[in-house]
Design a protein around this motif. Structure first.
Motif, short mmCIF file in Angstrom:
data_model
loop_
_atom_site.label_atom_id
_atom_site.label_comp_id
_atom_site.label_asym_id
_atom_site.label_seq_id
_atom_site.Cartn_x
_atom_site.Cartn_y
_atom_site.Cartn_z
N LYS A 271 0.71 -1.46 0.05
CA LYS A 271 -0.10 -0.07 0.08
C LYS A 271 0.80 1.29 -0.11
CE LYS A 271 -3.67 2.25 2.79
NZ LYS A 271 -4.54 2.01 3.79
N ARG A 272 2.02 1.12 0.68
CA ARG A 272 2.62 2.39 0.80
C ARG A 272 4.27 2.07 1.67
NH1 ARG A 272 3.72 5.76 5.20
NH2 ARG A 272 1.89 4.89 6.11
N ILE A 273 5.42 2.48 0.96
CA ILE A 273 6.56 2.01 1.46
C ILE A 273 7.22 3.47 2.01
CG2 ILE A 273 6.95 0.14 0.37
CD1 ILE A 273 8.89 1.72 -1.40
N ALA A 274 7.98 3.47 3.19
CA ALA A 274 8.73 4.52 3.69
C ALA A 274 9.99 4.19 3.90
CB ALA A 274 7.87 5.02 4.96
N PHE A 275 10.97 5.16 4.22
CA PHE A 275 12.27 5.08 4.51
C PHE A 275 12.71 5.63 5.77
CE2 PHE A 275 12.34 4.32 -0.06
CZ PHE A 275 13.23 3.06 -0.25
N SER A 276 12.69 5.15 7.10
CA SER A 276 12.82 5.97 8.10
C SER A 276 14.28 6.67 8.38
CB SER A 276 12.77 4.78 9.18
OG SER A 276 14.00 3.99 9.42
N GLY A 277 15.35 6.13 7.61
CA GLY A 277 16.78 6.80 7.89
C GLY A 277 17.61 5.97 8.49
N ALA A 278 16.91 5.02 9.43
CA ALA A 278 17.95 4.42 10.47
C ALA A 278 17.17 3.30 11.16
CB ALA A 278 18.57 5.49 11.55
N HIS A 279 17.98 2.14 11.57
CA HIS A 279 17.29 0.92 12.05
C HIS A 279 16.36 1.08 13.25
CE1 HIS A 279 19.61 -1.30 9.27
NE2 HIS A 279 20.77 -0.80 9.68
N ASP A 280 16.87 2.10 14.31
CA ASP A 280 15.95 2.36 15.40
C ASP A 280 14.82 3.17 15.13
OD1 ASP A 280 17.58 4.49 14.94
OD2 ASP A 280 18.48 4.85 16.75
N ALA A 281 15.02 4.05 13.97
CA ALA A 281 13.80 4.80 13.56
C ALA A 281 12.61 3.81 13.01
CB ALA A 281 14.13 5.88 12.71
N THR A 282 13.14 2.87 12.31
CA THR A 282 12.22 1.78 11.78
C THR A 282 11.37 1.06 13.11
OG1 THR A 282 13.49 1.39 9.69
CG2 THR A 282 11.83 -0.42 10.58
N VAL A 283 12.09 0.60 13.90
CA VAL A 283 11.46 0.15 15.06
C VAL A 283 10.25 1.06 15.64
CG1 VAL A 283 11.76 -0.91 17.79
CG2 VAL A 283 13.37 -1.46 15.74
N ALA A 284 10.74 2.34 15.68
CA ALA A 284 9.92 3.31 16.40
C ALA A 284 8.60 3.42 15.54
CB ALA A 284 10.49 4.68 16.56
N ALA A 285 8.83 3.63 14.12
CA ALA A 285 7.70 3.46 13.13
C ALA A 285 6.81 2.53 13.23
CB ALA A 285 8.39 3.53 11.74
N VAL A 286 7.47 1.10 13.59
CA VAL A 286 6.49 0.26 13.68
C VAL A 286 5.59 0.06 15.09
CG1 VAL A 286 6.29 -2.45 13.88
CG2 VAL A 286 7.87 -1.24 12.03
N SER A 287 6.32 0.31 16.13
CA SER A 287 6.05 0.35 17.48
C SER A 287 4.77 1.55 17.59
CB SER A 287 7.07 0.68 18.34
OG SER A 287 7.99 -0.24 18.41
N GLY A 288 5.10 2.65 16.91
CA GLY A 288 3.98 3.63 17.01
C GLY A 288 3.08 3.55 16.10
N GLY A 289 3.08 2.44 15.26
CA GLY A 289 1.70 2.45 14.34
C GLY A 289 1.67 3.08 13.16
N LYS A 290 3.01 3.71 12.66
CA LYS A 290 2.94 4.47 11.58
C LYS A 290 3.09 3.60 10.26
CE LYS A 290 5.43 8.59 13.55
NZ LYS A 290 6.64 9.20 13.56
N VAL A 291 3.36 2.49 10.57
CA VAL A 291 3.62 1.18 9.47
C VAL A 291 3.07 0.20 9.91
CG1 VAL A 291 5.34 2.36 7.95
CG2 VAL A 291 5.97 1.19 9.68
N ASP A 292 2.68 -0.88 8.90
CA ASP A 292 2.26 -2.16 9.62
C ASP A 292 3.51 -3.13 9.76
OD1 ASP A 292 -0.56 -1.70 8.99
OD2 ASP A 292 -0.19 -1.91 6.94
N ALA A 293 4.54 -2.92 9.28
CA ALA A 293 5.90 -3.56 9.25
C ALA A 293 7.01 -2.89 8.85
CB ALA A 293 5.56 -4.96 8.60
N GLY A 294 8.33 -3.66 9.13
CA GLY A 294 9.71 -2.67 8.86
C GLY A 294 10.66 -3.92 8.68
N ALA A 295 11.72 -3.59 8.46
CA ALA A 295 12.77 -4.32 8.21
C ALA A 295 14.15 -3.49 8.70
CB ALA A 295 13.18 -4.89 6.79
N LEU A 296 14.97 -4.22 9.62
CA LEU A 296 16.27 -3.77 10.02
C LEU A 296 17.13 -4.56 10.19
CD1 LEU A 296 16.08 -3.13 13.89
CD2 LEU A 296 14.11 -4.19 12.65
N ASN A 297 18.34 -4.41 10.90
CA ASN A 297 19.37 -5.56 10.83
C ASN A 297 19.23 -6.16 12.36
OD1 ASN A 297 21.39 -4.68 12.98
ND2 ASN A 297 22.14 -2.95 11.49
N PHE A 298 19.70 -7.21 12.29
CA PHE A 298 19.18 -8.15 13.47
C PHE A 298 20.36 -7.46 14.82
CE2 PHE A 298 23.08 -10.25 12.55
CZ PHE A 298 23.77 -10.76 13.71
#
Length: 291
Positions: free
Chosen positions: A171-198
């Motif tokens: 539906k939509r893709i975004a670029f958070s700019g950093a791994h921790d920002a991706t976690v924040a985006a998913v946790s905050g409900g801004k996106v349904d899912a995301g990917a980051l390094n383990f």
């Protein structure tokens, strides 16, 4: 008025000139600085914290000042190295490939963490109905930086392998700019899912910064080569060796070295080479991220 130096004989003038050159060379050496940076895959304050003990150790081993120079984005780390504004950079696999191509093979990877031989990305979500990659169709999704290996390139590659085109099937893709920002985006409900390094995911878990009752991993990629410390090919060979040896000789039994290894997320450092990143380069071409 007679010049002071001209009062001396030719041999004496030559000696004074030589001493002047030596003094200038000594001053230049004293002012020499190793400018180090890293791709901004985490918050700037975190990158500075992680680098501080390593910088102090490099200063001791090299006998020169070592300065951490933050950059605004991944592209700036590549341009900074090849344009000689930086001397050494912590690259991801993809940014190393970009620097290698942009510099026409004038960038040399020195060392990588042992963990970087089989690095992985994790896909996370707060949606209990998302349990596999195919479930991402029609969902909103966040990558990290566009130039991130573990936050974009490799997750995109595995999505494409699962026959999911992020650009058309989501539906939509975004670029958070950093791994921790991706976690924040998913946790905050801004996106349904995301990917980051383990590695960042596990660090955030250890620091208690993720509520696993809310956000969880639903897919982990196979391993691939990732991060390394790289320098320009014009760096003197003896300096390259000193830097390399500093990393390879880190001993976890030594408290100072243990702190460096811990902050770098490394069990130990090992030598690396450009050929290790051929698969990353191929994946970037296949994903249409290298022209």
């Amino acid at each position: 008025m007679t010049n002071f130096v001209s009062c001396f004989s030719a041999p004496r003038r030559s000696m004074i000139a030589a001493l002047g050159l030596l003094a200038f060379a000594g001053l230049a050496k004293a002012q020499q600085v190793l400018r180090v940076s890293a791709i901004p895959d985490e918050a700037p304050t975190e990158l500075q914290r992680k680098f501080k003990p390593l910088g102090a150790l490099l200063e001791k081993k090299l006998g020169m000042k070592v300065e951490f120079v933050p950059v605004t984005d991944y592209a700036a780390s590549v341009e900074g190295l090849i344009n000689k504004k930086l001397d050494m950079v912590w690259f991801g696999g993809f940014t190393f490939v970009q620097a290698k191509i942009r510099s026409k093979d004038q960038v040399i990877p020195l060392v990588q963490r042992e963990e970087d031989e089989k690095f992985k990305s994790v896909f996370i979500t707060a949606d209990k109905n998302i349990t596999k990659l195919e479930d991402l169709k029609g969902k909103t999704f966040s990558f990290g930086s566009e130039s991130s290996t573990s936050g974009h390139l490799m997750p995109r590659s595995y999505l494409l392998a699962a026959r999911i085109n992020p650009d058309t099937d989501m539906k939509r893709i975004a670029f958070s700019g950093a791994h921790d920002a991706t976690v924040a985006a998913v946790s905050g409900g801004k996106v349904d899912a995301g990917a980051l390094n383990f590695s960042v995911w596990e660090k955030l878990l250890a620091q208690g910064k993720v509520d696993t009752k809310q956000v969880h991993v639903f897919y982990t990629t196979p391993g691939y080569y990732d991060y390394n410390w790289s320098v320009r090919a014009d760096m003197p060979a003896d300096m390259r060796k000193k830097i390399t040896d500093t990393f390879l000789n880190l001993d976890p039994a030594n408290p100072q070295d243990k702190e460096v290894l811990s902050l770098q997320g490394a069990t130990r450092f090992i030598p690396t080479k450009a050929d290790n990143y051929k698969a990353i380069e191929a994946a970037a071409h296949n994903a249409g991220l290298l022209k």
